[in-house]
Design a protein around this motif. Sequence first.
Motif, PDB file in Angstrom:
ATOM      1  N   VAL A 143     -17.069  -1.386  46.078  1.00 53.16           N
ATOM      2  CA  VAL A 143     -17.362  -1.063  44.583  1.00 53.16           C
ATOM      3  C   VAL A 143     -18.105   0.140  44.392  1.00 53.16           C
ATOM      4  CG1 VAL A 143     -18.462  -2.153  42.577  1.00 53.16           C
ATOM      5  CG2 VAL A 143     -17.257  -3.667  44.187  1.00 53.16           C
ATOM      6  N   THR A 203     -20.459  -7.917  42.136  1.00 51.25           N
ATOM      7  CA  THR A 203     -19.224  -8.791  42.078  1.00 51.25           C
ATOM      8  C   THR A 203     -19.685  -9.689  40.823  1.00 51.25           C
ATOM      9  OG1 THR A 203     -20.330 -10.756  43.445  1.00 51.25           O
ATOM     10  CG2 THR A 203     -18.709  -8.990  44.431  1.00 51.25           C
ATOM     11  N   VAL A 209     -15.681  -5.315  36.241  1.00 47.85           N
ATOM     12  CA  VAL A 209     -16.690  -4.936  36.977  1.00 47.85           C
ATOM     13  C   VAL A 209     -17.849  -4.933  35.702  1.00 47.85           C
ATOM     14  CG1 VAL A 209     -18.100  -3.433  38.309  1.00 47.85           C
ATOM     15  CG2 VAL A 209     -15.634  -3.556  38.610  1.00 47.85           C
ATOM     16  N   THR A 228     -14.618  -8.460  39.017  1.00 45.91           N
ATOM     17  CA  THR A 228     -14.737  -7.506  40.222  1.00 45.91           C
ATOM     18  C   THR A 228     -13.302  -7.850  41.114  1.00 45.91           C
ATOM     19  OG1 THR A 228     -16.898  -7.427  40.325  1.00 45.91           O
ATOM     20  CG2 THR A 228     -16.016  -6.065  42.022  1.00 45.91           C
TER      21      THR A 228
END
Length: 808
Positions: free
Chosen positions: A700, A357, A733, A298
């Motif tokens: 995210v 993450t 990711v 991430t």
Amino acid sequence: MMVIARSFVVLLLLGFCLFQCRKKAENQEGFQKLLTDVEHINGKSVYMNTPYITAGDRVYMVGTQDGAFPELGWHVTGEMGGIWDHPVKLMDGFVATVTSDNQSVCLMKADTFTNFPFANKHVFKTGLKDLVIERTQFVPDGKEAVALEFAFTNTGETDQKITFDFNGYSDLRPVWLGERTNMIDGQDIASWDESSQSWMVKDSLNDWYVTFGSNIKPEKHAKGSISCDYRPKGKGITASIGYSLDIPAGETVLLPITISGSYVSAEKAKETFAEVQKNAAKLLETKKQRYAALAEKTKLAIPDKNLEQTFRWVKYDTDWLMRDVPAFGRGLSAGAPDYPWWFGADSEYALRGLIATGQTEAVLSTIAVLDKLSEKTNGNGRIVHEASTNGAVYNPGNINETPQFASLIATVYSWTGDKNFLKKYFPVIKKGLAWLLKENDKDGNLLPDGFGMMEIHGMNSEMTDVAAYTQKAFADAAFLAAEMGDQTLAKQYQNNADKLRTLINKDFWVAESNSFADFIGTPKQATSLIDDAIVRADTLKKPWAVAELKAAKADIISKNLSAKQGFVVHHNWVVNTPMETGIADSAKALAALKTASKFVNPFGAFVTGIDRDESAGKDESSVAGNNKVFTYTGAVMTLPTGVLAISENNYGQPDAALGYLKRMTKSFSFALPGSIYEVSPDYGMIAQAWNVYSYAVPIVQQFFGIKPQASKQMIRFQPQMPSEWNEASLENVVVGDNEIDVVFKKSGSSEQWNLTQTKESWKVLIAFPKNKYKNWQINGKPVQPKTEGLFNMLEVHGKNVALSLDRN
């Protein structure tokens, strides 16, 4: 024959010299060589007397940035610092003295402090002629030990001979609530181990051990010596080791010190001591590589480099808080130094950020710890609030934690698609939701009564956050029930969720305040809480709040109210949870978010709004030292600030969301380099687990719009970028067994999105607000999206998807 023998001896001596010289050269590389290419942040001189952490999953060390070990913490007063091997403390700390030419100095006032993601360094200029000393330290992964390295640099032109005395202060004692599991602290006793040239200290009543020493032979050792006027409390013992060192002119000599422990046996402590002493450099390299991999997952790149760095370090900071206690498992603790154990709510926020993450194993193991402790304590699906590392549960669970657990499981399942995981925990969810309504909803209106996130006396009626999280839990449980093939239960859960959504928007909304209520209760409850709040506001010298509260009380009395209803009293941050969960009607949400924006300071949102004063809008000063007794009164925290960022994004306002992230980021490295305190900017815990929720979810899942549906091998891509970001990327990711990269560029009214995934078979469902964009192209070819509800949508496949479109 004699000539041959002499030649053989000479060759042996030469070989021995070469071996020793090579060994010395390798030793001289030391920790610093391994850290030369590692990102680091230097501390501020004004904060040298504040805490840092040398983090590890089995052992960690807490002292102050100047290299000292004062008595820290309030959970066990003065005992939360030092070296811990949960559920046992090993040492209060240590001090070192250096003597040269009959002049001695204590190494307790470092001139500088440097923090690395996985190590720290103190530099002492000493005041001794031409002598600078560095102390570097780290905790190896999975080891019950701290590895220290002292580097002595002779900056002059004359060789020096110095004496270095290392004084360890044991304090083998139990963790908080140790008495509940019959952990009784005894007097420590020390013995010298000749074979390893180290001290072994044992608690006289328990098999708890700590050992320390070096692989360099000392000149002396002694028990009971007090050094540098350091006299920590407790039943520990002091022991010293003295070394004589020759420091050639212009060179550096290294002295490694290993501290290891065990709460099982002396043999285990010795085994760890020998392993870490022998392999410290390799263990540091291993930890270095693991953190490098952590940074790559991430991986964020944005124009705001300060925010980018903060996001990267928040991943490190979260890793600092992993607590591995074999008897109970490996789980994310809440904060250092006073919350180094496991919490329900803290984990339920943090793990939703941690899964985004890429830290799947940490998420799964933490959930297992919570489930194990909750089942043993409650056995009915109720999730515990707080448990010490000896397994003693302090609070069997606030009302919000059980519904939040359901939503956590749904989030993790969405990211992993792991059906076995769902099968394991769905029965826990069913039990928990049944307990929630059966035991806590006496009037049968689907609103459980009891404490939520706000631990204010008397606030245990129908709380806003409990209501919002219960609604979200039933909606998420409906999704999970359908995934389990139980459509009847899914329908029942969804029916509860729909009713709660309507009820929250109707009964919790207080139109005259443009806010959702703190709680629903009787007028008698409200006036009692208002009286307490007036005292609080008056004590804190908040005249505007006193006036508002008195007016509210007068209004209740004048209207002669009798029925339960929603009341705004404290302007607590939890009034924003209906926007965090996305269930607030749009008009109400936008009005409530405008109201919430009044209860902030430059660092973020107040936990309790009435604590705000007229200077709050511009005051960027420290809060440390304002309170002689630990208190959360007047606190600004990342969690309520992150909730507001998430809420703003939920209602299409990414610029406002970014504004809250920037406020939080003002606290980054404010006191401890590389970290964000629990209370902004520099109060409470020096590292806090839920920070990762406040950053990862807005960035995210909302800015980059990654909304996984791993069980369907699909990623819903629904981004909304802040207007000031013209380019941004998020790499590696992890979603299920897939990984996705997103690269964004904006030029004028045109936007380009490049999506790359490792699994070609996975679908990407692209979604943008209806009628906001035109001229859609995929890989250079015009396409026409479909309209579904409030979105224009397009389903695509393939490893590489290049999307371009223009804003209307």
